[in-house]
Design a protein around this motif. Structure first.
Motif, PDB file in Angstrom:
ATOM      1  N   TYR A  96       0.808  -1.218   0.000  1.00  0.00           N
ATOM      2  CA  TYR A  96       0.000   0.000   0.000  1.00  0.00           C
ATOM      3  C   TYR A  96       0.841   1.267   0.000  1.00  0.00           C
ATOM      4  CZ  TYR A  96      -4.349   2.556   0.538  1.00  0.00           C
ATOM      5  OH  TYR A  96      -5.418   3.376   0.301  1.00  0.00           O
ATOM      6  N   GLY A  97       2.130   1.091   0.135  1.00  0.00           N
ATOM      7  CA  GLY A  97       3.052   2.222   0.148  1.00  0.00           C
ATOM      8  C   GLY A  97       4.428   1.708   0.497  1.00  0.00           C
ATOM      9  N   GLN A  98       5.379   2.618   0.592  1.00  0.00           N
ATOM     10  CA  GLN A  98       6.705   2.205   0.996  1.00  0.00           C
ATOM     11  C   GLN A  98       6.649   1.640   2.421  1.00  0.00           C
ATOM     12  OE1 GLN A  98       9.415   1.986  -0.743  1.00  0.00           O
ATOM     13  NE2 GLN A  98       8.662   3.012  -2.596  1.00  0.00           N
ATOM     14  N   ASN A  99       7.048   0.381   2.556  1.00  0.00           N
ATOM     15  CA  ASN A  99       7.118  -0.260   3.869  1.00  0.00           C
ATOM     16  C   ASN A  99       5.756  -0.330   4.553  1.00  0.00           C
ATOM     17  OD1 ASN A  99       8.832  -1.582   5.739  1.00  0.00           O
ATOM     18  ND2 ASN A  99       8.752   0.197   7.095  1.00  0.00           N
ATOM     19  N   GLU A 100       4.700  -0.611   3.754  1.00  0.00           N
ATOM     20  CA  GLU A 100       3.356  -0.740   4.308  1.00  0.00           C
ATOM     21  C   GLU A 100       2.532  -1.676   3.427  1.00  0.00           C
ATOM     22  OE1 GLU A 100      -0.614   2.006   5.126  1.00  0.00           O
ATOM     23  OE2 GLU A 100       1.350   2.984   5.010  1.00  0.00           O
ATOM     24  N   PHE A 101       1.690  -2.469   4.055  1.00  0.00           N
ATOM     25  CA  PHE A 101       0.818  -3.364   3.294  1.00  0.00           C
ATOM     26  C   PHE A 101      -0.509  -3.528   4.019  1.00  0.00           C
ATOM     27  CE2 PHE A 101       3.330  -6.090   6.093  1.00  0.00           C
ATOM     28  CZ  PHE A 101       2.360  -6.900   6.681  1.00  0.00           C
ATOM     29  N   CYS A 102      -1.541  -3.963   3.277  1.00  0.00           N
ATOM     30  CA  CYS A 102      -2.875  -4.170   3.824  1.00  0.00           C
ATOM     31  C   CYS A 102      -3.407  -5.533   3.372  1.00  0.00           C
ATOM     32  CB  CYS A 102      -3.850  -3.078   3.362  1.00  0.00           C
ATOM     33  SG  CYS A 102      -3.401  -1.398   3.863  1.00  0.00           S
ATOM     34  N   MET A 103      -4.362  -6.057   4.122  1.00  0.00           N
ATOM     35  CA  MET A 103      -4.989  -7.311   3.735  1.00  0.00           C
ATOM     36  C   MET A 103      -5.856  -7.064   2.502  1.00  0.00           C
ATOM     37  SD  MET A 103      -6.853 -10.139   6.178  1.00  0.00           S
ATOM     38  CE  MET A 103      -8.468  -9.353   6.347  1.00  0.00           C
ATOM     39  N   ALA A 104      -5.731  -7.943   1.515  1.00  0.00           N
ATOM     40  CA  ALA A 104      -6.439  -7.766   0.240  1.00  0.00           C
ATOM     41  C   ALA A 104      -7.823  -8.391   0.249  1.00  0.00           C
ATOM     42  CB  ALA A 104      -5.607  -8.352  -0.899  1.00  0.00           C
ATOM     43  N   LEU A 105      -8.233  -8.993   1.361  1.00  0.00           N
ATOM     44  CA  LEU A 105      -9.620  -9.400   1.566  1.00  0.00           C
ATOM     45  C   LEU A 105     -10.260  -8.318   2.416  1.00  0.00           C
ATOM     46  CD1 LEU A 105      -8.334 -12.264   0.859  1.00  0.00           C
ATOM     47  CD2 LEU A 105     -10.236 -13.210   2.134  1.00  0.00           C
ATOM     48  N   GLN A 106     -11.063  -7.480   1.797  1.00  0.00           N
ATOM     49  CA  GLN A 106     -11.621  -6.338   2.489  1.00  0.00           C
ATOM     50  C   GLN A 106     -13.083  -6.574   2.841  1.00  0.00           C
ATOM     51  OE1 GLN A 106     -10.591  -2.464   1.479  1.00  0.00           O
ATOM     52  NE2 GLN A 106      -8.494  -2.960   0.994  1.00  0.00           N
ATOM     53  N   GLU A 107     -13.571  -5.720   3.727  1.00  0.00           N
ATOM     54  CA  GLU A 107     -14.956  -5.832   4.174  1.00  0.00           C
ATOM     55  C   GLU A 107     -15.898  -5.183   3.171  1.00  0.00           C
ATOM     56  OE1 GLU A 107     -17.713  -3.819   7.647  1.00  0.00           O
ATOM     57  OE2 GLU A 107     -15.637  -4.322   8.153  1.00  0.00           O
ATOM     58  N   SER A 108     -16.945  -5.900   2.786  1.00  0.00           N
ATOM     59  CA  SER A 108     -17.968  -5.309   1.929  1.00  0.00           C
ATOM     60  C   SER A 108     -18.629  -4.155   2.670  1.00  0.00           C
ATOM     61  CB  SER A 108     -19.018  -6.350   1.537  1.00  0.00           C
ATOM     62  OG  SER A 108     -18.444  -7.367   0.749  1.00  0.00           O
ATOM     63  N   PRO A 109     -18.895  -3.037   2.007  1.00  0.00           N
ATOM     64  CA  PRO A 109     -19.458  -1.872   2.700  1.00  0.00           C
ATOM     65  C   PRO A 109     -20.879  -2.134   3.175  1.00  0.00           C
ATOM     66  CG  PRO A 109     -19.386  -1.500   0.336  1.00  0.00           C
ATOM     67  CD  PRO A 109     -18.655  -2.778   0.574  1.00  0.00           C
ATOM     68  N   VAL A 110     -21.322  -1.290   4.066  1.00  0.00           N
ATOM     69  CA  VAL A 110     -22.674  -1.405   4.614  1.00  0.00           C
ATOM     70  C   VAL A 110     -23.687  -1.350   3.478  1.00  0.00           C
ATOM     71  CG1 VAL A 110     -24.395  -0.312   6.097  1.00  0.00           C
ATOM     72  CG2 VAL A 110     -21.982  -0.355   6.793  1.00  0.00           C
ATOM     73  N   GLY A 111     -24.641  -2.264   3.507  1.00  0.00           N
ATOM     74  CA  GLY A 111     -25.666  -2.315   2.475  1.00  0.00           C
ATOM     75  C   GLY A 111     -25.354  -3.257   1.339  1.00  0.00           C
ATOM     76  N   ASN A 112     -24.148  -3.816   1.338  1.00  0.00           N
ATOM     77  CA  ASN A 112     -23.766  -4.775   0.303  1.00  0.00           C
ATOM     78  C   ASN A 112     -23.141  -5.983   0.988  1.00  0.00           C
ATOM     79  OD1 ASN A 112     -22.753  -6.225  -1.891  1.00  0.00           O
ATOM     80  ND2 ASN A 112     -22.024  -4.408  -2.969  1.00  0.00           N
ATOM     81  N   ASP A 113     -23.888  -7.083   1.087  1.00  0.00           N
ATOM     82  CA  ASP A 113     -23.407  -8.273   1.773  1.00  0.00           C
ATOM     83  C   ASP A 113     -22.773  -9.279   0.830  1.00  0.00           C
ATOM     84  OD1 ASP A 113     -24.279  -7.355   4.249  1.00  0.00           O
ATOM     85  OD2 ASP A 113     -26.298  -8.167   3.960  1.00  0.00           O
ATOM     86  N   LEU A 114     -22.427  -8.839  -0.368  1.00  0.00           N
ATOM     87  CA  LEU A 114     -21.854  -9.747  -1.353  1.00  0.00           C
ATOM     88  C   LEU A 114     -20.426 -10.127  -0.967  1.00  0.00           C
ATOM     89  CD1 LEU A 114     -22.908 -10.921  -4.061  1.00  0.00           C
ATOM     90  CD2 LEU A 114     -21.619  -9.103  -5.209  1.00  0.00           C
ATOM     91  N   ASN A 115     -20.094 -11.407  -1.152  1.00  0.00           N
ATOM     92  CA  ASN A 115     -18.724 -11.886  -1.044  1.00  0.00           C
ATOM     93  C   ASN A 115     -18.190 -12.052  -2.467  1.00  0.00           C
ATOM     94  OD1 ASN A 115     -18.699 -12.759   2.023  1.00  0.00           O
ATOM     95  ND2 ASN A 115     -20.576 -13.604   1.146  1.00  0.00           N
ATOM     96  N   VAL A 116     -16.995 -11.535  -2.727  1.00  0.00           N
ATOM     97  CA  VAL A 116     -16.448 -11.561  -4.081  1.00  0.00           C
ATOM     98  C   VAL A 116     -15.036 -12.148  -4.048  1.00  0.00           C
ATOM     99  CG1 VAL A 116     -15.778 -10.205  -6.101  1.00  0.00           C
ATOM    100  CG2 VAL A 116     -17.787  -9.544  -4.759  1.00  0.00           C
ATOM    101  N   VAL A 117     -14.827 -13.158  -4.887  1.00  0.00           N
ATOM    102  CA  VAL A 117     -13.492 -13.735  -5.066  1.00  0.00           C
ATOM    103  C   VAL A 117     -12.851 -13.005  -6.238  1.00  0.00           C
ATOM    104  CG1 VAL A 117     -12.141 -15.820  -5.495  1.00  0.00           C
ATOM    105  CG2 VAL A 117     -14.300 -15.965  -4.223  1.00  0.00           C
ATOM    106  N   GLY A 118     -11.940 -12.084  -5.937  1.00  0.00           N
ATOM    107  CA  GLY A 118     -11.317 -11.253  -6.955  1.00  0.00           C
ATOM    108  C   GLY A 118     -10.074 -11.879  -7.547  1.00  0.00           C
ATOM    109  N   ILE A 119      -9.432 -11.141  -8.442  1.00  0.00           N
ATOM    110  CA  ILE A 119      -8.296 -11.666  -9.190  1.00  0.00           C
ATOM    111  C   ILE A 119      -7.092 -11.955  -8.301  1.00  0.00           C
ATOM    112  CG2 ILE A 119      -6.496 -10.888 -10.804  1.00  0.00           C
ATOM    113  CD1 ILE A 119      -8.823 -12.203 -12.173  1.00  0.00           C
ATOM    114  N   MET A 120      -6.830 -11.135  -7.287  1.00  0.00           N
ATOM    115  CA  MET A 120      -5.679 -11.416  -6.435  1.00  0.00           C
ATOM    116  C   MET A 120      -5.801 -12.784  -5.776  1.00  0.00           C
ATOM    117  SD  MET A 120      -4.408  -7.909  -4.564  1.00  0.00           S
ATOM    118  CE  MET A 120      -3.023  -8.794  -3.837  1.00  0.00           C
ATOM    119  N   ALA A 121      -7.011 -13.174  -5.391  1.00  0.00           N
ATOM    120  CA  ALA A 121      -7.224 -14.489  -4.771  1.00  0.00           C
ATOM    121  C   ALA A 121      -7.093 -15.614  -5.779  1.00  0.00           C
ATOM    122  CB  ALA A 121      -8.600 -14.534  -4.110  1.00  0.00           C
ATOM    123  N   GLN A 122      -7.159 -15.291  -7.079  1.00  0.00           N
ATOM    124  CA  GLN A 122      -7.081 -16.315  -8.121  1.00  0.00           C
ATOM    125  C   GLN A 122      -5.676 -16.447  -8.711  1.00  0.00           C
ATOM    126  OE1 GLN A 122     -10.556 -16.085 -10.914  1.00  0.00           O
ATOM    127  NE2 GLN A 122     -11.232 -14.432  -9.570  1.00  0.00           N
TER     128      GLN A 122
END
Length: 450
Positions: free
Chosen positions: A398-424
């Motif tokens: 996510y930046g120099q010397n920083e990273f984030c989990m690529a499985l993110q929380e679906s926003p409020v009002g959208n309960d969809l689970n999505v298997v994106g390209i990074m997971a594939q």
């Protein structure tokens, strides 16, 4: 003394009959036609081969673009999964700031004109920008002019493929019209036609495919190109995937390596169908899977499996998608996984907050150095199929010397689970639409080049 010349072999009548049968079987096997397959290299948006490539873009630039386009794509998937949305409207896949993830190279017409098309499992129609265009967008390849092709034919309104614009589908000459209104305000419209497409094949080099149904878009408002259009891989009869058979597969390697050359798409019944399979369900032309749970450190996490199921009204469920980079989990599942990852990180790396993505789990450190030995997260699907997410699939710089989990929380009002390209990544993902199954095979995509 040994004989200088061996004695002739004498076959009994029984052996002679067996020999003849073997000859017949060999001849028959050699004449059986193998299923056709059409392979093309997939170019990732950030690849050095991509028209989008920006060699001076920073890690943060890439991360912000990934976040922006993934959230827009999630909004589209959520809208399309709604039971009241029945057309092929989509949310800005390549409209605002170009959300294309993978681009395929084809040639169209006679003489062949090269085209770059964004692949999309979330839509059906293959369409390209055509001359003359009332409103044209900039694209990297030449604009196709059907009047200069000897193999182009417009599609008549009585064709079974003429279903894109049911309310106003015919022009005064009885040609079939199509139009798409995207959720971000983009419009594309034109005529359906048939044309010869030239593809690279896995066994014959270059192969033409005649009479492919596609959309010739003459009026394009708000579409901000580079690719010439969209290559839909959805389940309807208008999709190129179903026009060439009932199977297709794509293999994705490292998407952060700009020089990785082995991503590929295979269309036709000769597609690579290997590995463990899980049931595939089509709903509103999206591909749904039965996600049963998530494991970490070889332990199934305590997540209510109902979180992953689609409701009778069409909300929720788990979609596998080619147009989303990040993956998304409904809040109940994301909270559990996030808590388990934090336990493993506790006392080892410093947690940081990102104002752009307040729900994301982020840390200071380098993925390649500080996460050596971190256990895989495994998505557990029905019938025993699994997707294993190693550190390159589970986390994003996510930046120099920083990273984030690529499985993110679906926003409020959208309960969809999505298997994106990074997971594939590092898998060959194969779709058998006739059998309603998806196959996962962990493999180095380079091995499929042969």
């Amino acid at each position: 003394m040994a004989a200088l010349f061996p004695e002739p072999v004498r076959l009994s009548l029984t052996n002679f009959v067996i020999f003849l049968n073997l000859l017949c079987l060999t001849a028959t096997a050699s004449t059986i036609e193998r299923p056709r397959s059409f392979a093309t290299t997939l170019i990732h948006r950030d690849s050095a081969l991509s028209p989008y490539y920006k060699p001076n873009a920073t890690i943060k630039d890439h991360a912000m673009h990934t976040l922006k386009t993934s959230m827009a794509r999630l909004a589209y998937l959520g809208a399309k999964s709604n039971v009241f949305v029945t057309d092929d409207t989509r949310a800005g896949l390549v409209a605002e700031d170009n959300g294309a993830q993978f681009i395929a190279s084809f040639s169209i017409g006679e003489p062949p004109v090269p085209q770059l098309l964004t692949i999309d499992t979330g839509s059906n129609l293959l369409w390209v920008q055509c001359l003359p265009c009332t409103k044209c967008f900039e694209q990297a390849s030449p604009i196709f002019d059907p009047s200069k092709s000897s193999t182009y034919t417009t599609l008549q309104c009585n064709s079974p493929y003429c279903t894109i614009s049911p309310s106003d589908k015919c022009d005064p000459s009885n040609n079939c019209k199509f139009s798409h209104k995207y959720l971000d305000g983009t419009d594309v419209a034109g005529l359906l036609g048939t044309e010869k497409f030239t593809l690279e094949t896995s066994d014959e080099g270059i192969s033409p495919v005649a009479n492919v149904v596609f959309g010739c878009a003459h009026d394009n408002d708000g579409y901000n190109g580079q690719p010439s259009g969209i290559l839909g891989l959805g389940p309807s009869n208008i999709s190129l995937a179903t026009q060439l058979g009932s199977k297709f597969s794509y293999c994705i390697g490292s998407i952060k390596d700009p020089k990785y050359p082995h991503n590929q798409l295979i269309l036709g019944d000769g597609a690579k169908i290997e590995g463990l399979s899980t049931p595939l369900e089509v709903y509103n032309d999206l591909y749904y899977l039965t996600l049963e749970g998530i494991s970490l450190s070889e332990r199934r996490l305590e997540i209510d499996p109902e979180i992953f199921k689609r409701t009778p009204s069409g909300t929720g469920g788990t979609v596998i998608d080619s147009g989303t980079t990040l993956s998304f989990l409904a809040k109940g599942a994301h909270d559990v996984l996030s808590a388990e990852v934090q336990k493993l990180m506790h006392g080892k790396l410093e947690k940081v907050e990102e104002p752009d993505i307040p729900s994301a789990l982020c840390y200071k450190g380098l993925i390649s150095q500080d996460l050596v030995g971190f256990p895989d997260v495994v998505l557990n699907f029905a019938d025993g199929a699994e997707l294993g997410l190693d550190i390159e699939s589970l986390f994003q710089e996510y930046g120099q010397n920083e990273f984030c989990m690529a499985l993110q929380e679906s926003p409020v009002g959208n309960d969809l689970n999505v298997v994106g390209i990074m997971a594939q990544q590092f898998y060959n993902i194969a779709y058998d639409l006739a059998a309603n199954k998806v196959y996962f095979q962990r493999i180095d995509c380079e091995l499929l080049d042969d």
